[in-house]
Motif scaffolding. Structure first.
Motif, mmCIF file in Angstrom:
data_model
loop_
_atom_site.group_PDB
_atom_site.id
_atom_site.type_symbol
_atom_site.label_atom_id
_atom_site.label_comp_id
_atom_site.label_asym_id
_atom_site.label_seq_id
_atom_site.Cartn_x
_atom_site.Cartn_y
_atom_site.Cartn_z
ATOM 1 N N SER A 4 33.436 40.580 47.353
ATOM 2 C CA SER A 4 34.227 39.357 47.171
ATOM 3 C C SER A 4 34.170 38.473 48.418
ATOM 4 C CB SER A 4 35.677 39.701 46.837
ATOM 5 O OG SER A 4 36.280 40.443 47.875
ATOM 6 N N ILE A 37 43.010 29.794 45.313
ATOM 7 C CA ILE A 37 43.563 31.125 45.046
ATOM 8 C C ILE A 37 43.139 31.614 43.666
ATOM 9 C CG2 ILE A 37 45.664 32.496 44.819
ATOM 10 C CD1 ILE A 37 45.036 31.613 47.668
ATOM 11 N N TYR A 52 39.548 32.610 43.861
ATOM 12 C CA TYR A 52 39.371 33.887 44.538
ATOM 13 C C TYR A 52 39.665 35.044 43.575
ATOM 14 C CZ TYR A 52 39.730 31.047 48.812
ATOM 15 O OH TYR A 52 39.552 30.106 49.788
ATOM 16 N N ILE A 53 40.727 34.895 42.794
ATOM 17 C CA ILE A 53 41.117 35.964 41.875
ATOM 18 C C ILE A 53 40.043 36.182 40.812
ATOM 19 C CG2 ILE A 53 42.790 36.604 40.085
ATOM 20 C CD1 ILE A 53 44.958 35.333 41.813
ATOM 21 N N ILE A 100 37.222 38.053 42.540
ATOM 22 C CA ILE A 100 37.639 39.433 42.808
ATOM 23 C C ILE A 100 37.717 40.248 41.524
ATOM 24 C CG2 ILE A 100 39.572 40.855 43.639
ATOM 25 C CD1 ILE A 100 40.187 38.491 45.597
ATOM 26 N N SER A 101 38.263 39.651 40.464
ATOM 27 C CA SER A 101 38.414 40.382 39.205
ATOM 28 C C SER A 101 37.069 40.784 38.619
ATOM 29 C CB SER A 101 39.196 39.542 38.192
ATOM 30 O OG SER A 101 38.476 38.364 37.861
ATOM 31 N N VAL A 116 42.735 43.823 41.841
ATOM 32 C CA VAL A 116 42.585 42.363 41.713
ATOM 33 C C VAL A 116 43.625 41.621 42.536
ATOM 34 C CG1 VAL A 116 42.709 40.421 40.103
ATOM 35 C CG2 VAL A 116 41.528 42.517 39.434
ATOM 36 N N VAL A 117 44.849 42.125 42.541
ATOM 37 C CA VAL A 117 45.928 41.434 43.251
ATOM 38 C C VAL A 117 46.317 42.166 44.535
ATOM 39 C CG1 VAL A 117 46.880 40.261 41.248
ATOM 40 C CG2 VAL A 117 47.596 42.608 41.736
ATOM 41 N N LEU A 125 43.025 39.584 48.937
ATOM 42 C CA LEU A 125 43.380 38.161 48.918
ATOM 43 C C LEU A 125 43.562 37.617 50.336
ATOM 44 C CD1 LEU A 125 45.904 38.067 45.943
ATOM 45 C CD2 LEU A 125 43.644 37.008 46.013
#
Length: 229
Positions: free
Chosen positions: A53, A70, A73-74, A77-78, A107-108, A113
């Protein structure tokens, strides 16, 4: 490059350790550290997602609008979390059952993050990959140490399989397992003591380095004065 690499590695593993210093990702840290096997699986999964990521977010940093960064990014990442989850399901089904929901919850994860926002979105790909690797190693080492202490004191065995079988007995039959260590309360207690020990050692190392630097300055000062004369 060598100095920068070492500095980044030291920062991710020691100076700003994501678990013992920044206290990030505590849900997974407390939940999956009942066994070393689970901790290794979780640590490697987080490290893989961090590296991938960070790389992609760094490559796309100039193309992602600030207003939706944001969310972007998620999404990135997911995608990598899904890939890691499918790989674990296919090749390590027992580990998948043991870790359960905590793989999708990567993911979170605050660590991922945070590195995306604080570093990858502002730096080139190679430093971002190194940053992800350093933070991942810092996280992995932390959860493995935590799991080792909890599993050893809670069962007398370490490296049990993801399904709870097997393992290496370190403490003999004379030891009566303190089951509190594999319970939620034991997770908080163990984490607290390890954080205190880690930060005490880190402070002592920093103080020692500062004393050495001051001693070196004092040694160098007379030599400079002699040269001036």
């Amino acid at each position: 490059m060598g100095t920068s690499f070492l500095r980044q590695m030291r920062d991710g593993i020691v100076t700003n350790n994501p678990v013992f210093v920044q206290f990030l990702g505590m849900c997974s840290v407390l939940a999956v550290t009942t066994s070393v096997t689970n901790a290794i699986g979780m640590g490697l999964s987080v490290t893989a997602v961090l590296i991938c990521s960070n790389l992609f977010i760094s490559l796309l940093r100039n193309a992602i609008p600030k207003q939706v960064r944001i969310a972007s990014y998620i999404i990135v990442i997911s995608g990598f979390v899904t890939a890691v989850e499918l790989i674990i399901k296919a090749f390590l089904p027992d580990l998948d059952k043991s870790l359960g929901l905590f793989i999708p919850l990567i993911v979170v994860n605050c660590i991922i993050l945070a590195r995306a926002e604080a570093f990858a979105s502002k730096n080139k790909p190679l430093p971002s990959v190194i940053d992800g690797l350093a933070s991942g190693i810092g996280y992995t080492v932390s959860v493995v140490v935590l799991a080792f202490v909890r599993e050893l004191l809670g069962t007398g065995i370490v490296f049990a399989a993801a399904d709870g079988t097997g393992g290496l007995r370190i403490l003999g039959d004379w030891y009566s397992p303190a089951t509190i260590f594999i319970m939620p309360a034991g997770a908080f207690l163990t984490l607290g003591f390890l954080c205190a020990a880690f930060n005490k050692a880190r402070s002592a190392a920093a103080a020692s380095a500062e004393k050495k630097a001051e001693a070196a300055k004092k040694t160098a000062a007379p030599e400079t004065a002699e040269v001036a004369e």
